[in-house]
Design an enzyme around this catalytic site. Structure first.
Site, short mmCIF file in Angstrom:
data_model
loop_
_atom_site.label_atom_id
_atom_site.label_comp_id
_atom_site.label_asym_id
_atom_site.label_seq_id
_atom_site.Cartn_x
_atom_site.Cartn_y
_atom_site.Cartn_z
N LYS A 55 0.84 -1.21 0.00
CA LYS A 55 0.00 0.00 0.00
C LYS A 55 0.88 1.26 0.00
O LYS A 55 0.62 2.21 -0.73
CB LYS A 55 -0.92 -0.02 1.23
N GLN A 99 -4.87 -1.56 9.47
CA GLN A 99 -4.74 -2.91 8.91
C GLN A 99 -5.36 -3.94 9.85
O GLN A 99 -4.98 -4.03 11.02
CB GLN A 99 -3.25 -3.21 8.67
N ASP A 122 -11.39 2.74 3.95
CA ASP A 122 -11.84 1.34 3.86
C ASP A 122 -13.36 1.27 3.77
O ASP A 122 -13.92 0.19 3.55
CB ASP A 122 -11.37 0.57 5.10
#
Ligand code: NAP
Length: 301
Positions: A55, A99, A122
């Site tokens: 990422k 994460q 997200d």
């Protein structure tokens, strides 16, 4: 009947990353805004560390401001929440991603809830789920967004298509169904209590499988000519018995690819289909978040 056309997720993701780099350059040039992504990694799980490294690399390659915050595996809930609060207040950060999974002593729900909805790249906060369900501008989860881009790459108009989403998770099935509905599909959501699942699947012009069951969707579940998007990532023993005995594995989707490609019109492979789209869509969501925060129209819309 001819075999299905393969939807090449690697290729579509590469094109998308190019479009994102152009959009980032335009935001910098025209508005002095550099989209910024912060990734929070708690602990040292090797798979999570690899995702986070990818990422970081891809966001930098797109010209974004990119930071990774690493907390030790024994970090407290308060420390994680304090870091999220700091990132919420940081004007150089437009996207915050924590994460998952977090180490088992931490509760992920309050951490996700603490992320400012306009920085929730997200798309996991209740606010963004509500915005999506209400058709308001917001941030949708990355994998369903990626599935929509793959579908549109082969079916420019989705209007009136019968779509079936197999799976109803908050991360995947439900937002996928909302995005298909927004695209004027007639949507069915199927799950573990659905009766006659093969029959329901056979009705669908678009079948999105997100169940986490290796090769569950068989060729005779698919309507001839349908578009099949396989979200599943499942590890199964290697084909070669010797390698399997050594504990070697391979990755398969939720769809029996060899059978399905004889029937479908389009199909995503696993690996190389939906998977490569997820990080590209995280970058896309970071551009969207920067535009939401600065009240700008996204160059990617
Ligand atoms: P999940 O939270 O476990 O949800 C699975 C869904 O499938 C549930 O709604 C469940 O129904 C349904 N289901 C399970 N067994 C079923 C059966 N036998 N018949 C019908 N429905 C069944 O999984 P998820 O997070 O949505 O992920 C699904 C898959 O996508 C996994 O393989 C995951 O690894 C993969 N994934 C890939 C990406 C990517 O980047 N490519 C991203 C996210 C997820 P109930 O609700 O009735 O239990």
């Amino acid at each position: 009947m001819a075999e299905a056309q393969i939807i090449d997720g690697k290729q579509v993701a590469e094109t998308l990353r190019g479009e994102i780099a152009t959009a980032v350059a335009a935001l910098k040039r025209d508005h002095g805004v550099t989209p910024g992504l912060a990734v929070v990694l708690v602990g040292e799980d090797p798979a999570s560390a690899l995702y986070v490294a990818n990422k970081g690399e891809q966001s930098k390659a797109a010209g974004m401001h990119s930071v990774t915050h690493r907390l030790p595996a024994d970090a407290s809930q308060e420390e994680v929440l304090a870091l999220v609060a700091q990132l919420n207040a940081d004007p150089s950060i437009h996207g915050i991603l924590c994460q998952l999974p977090l180490p088992s002593h931490l509760d992920s729900a309050p951490v996700i809830a603490a992320i400012h909805p306009n920085k929730d790249v997200d798309g996991l906060t209740v606010t963004n789920a509500g915005r999506l369900a209400s058709g308001l501008p917001g941030l949708a989860p990355c994998t369903p967004v990626g599935c929509m881009i793959l579908l549109r790459s082969v079916m420019p108009s989705l209007k009136g298509k019968k779509a079936l989403v197999l799976g109803r998770s908050n991360l995947m099935g439900k937002p996928m169904a909302q995005l298909l509905l927004q695209a004027d599909c007639t949507v069915t959501i199927a799950h573990s209590r659905t009766e006659d699942l093969p029959g329901a699947c056979r009705e669908a012009d678009i079948l999105v499988a997100a169940v986490g069951r290796p090769e569950m969707v068989k060729g005779d579940w698919i309507k001839p000519g349908a578009a099949v998007i396989d979200v599943g990532i499942n590890r199964v023993p290697a084909r070669d018995p010797q390698k399997a005995a050594e504990g070697r594995t391979r990755v398969v989707g939720d769809v029996d690819f060899e059978e399905a490609k004889q029937v479908a019109g389009w199909i995503t492979p696993v690996p190389g289909g939906v998977g490569p789209m997820t990080i590209a869509c995280l970058l896309r969501n970071t551009v969207t978040a920067a535009c939401l925060i600065h009240d700008l129209k996204s160059p990617l819309d």
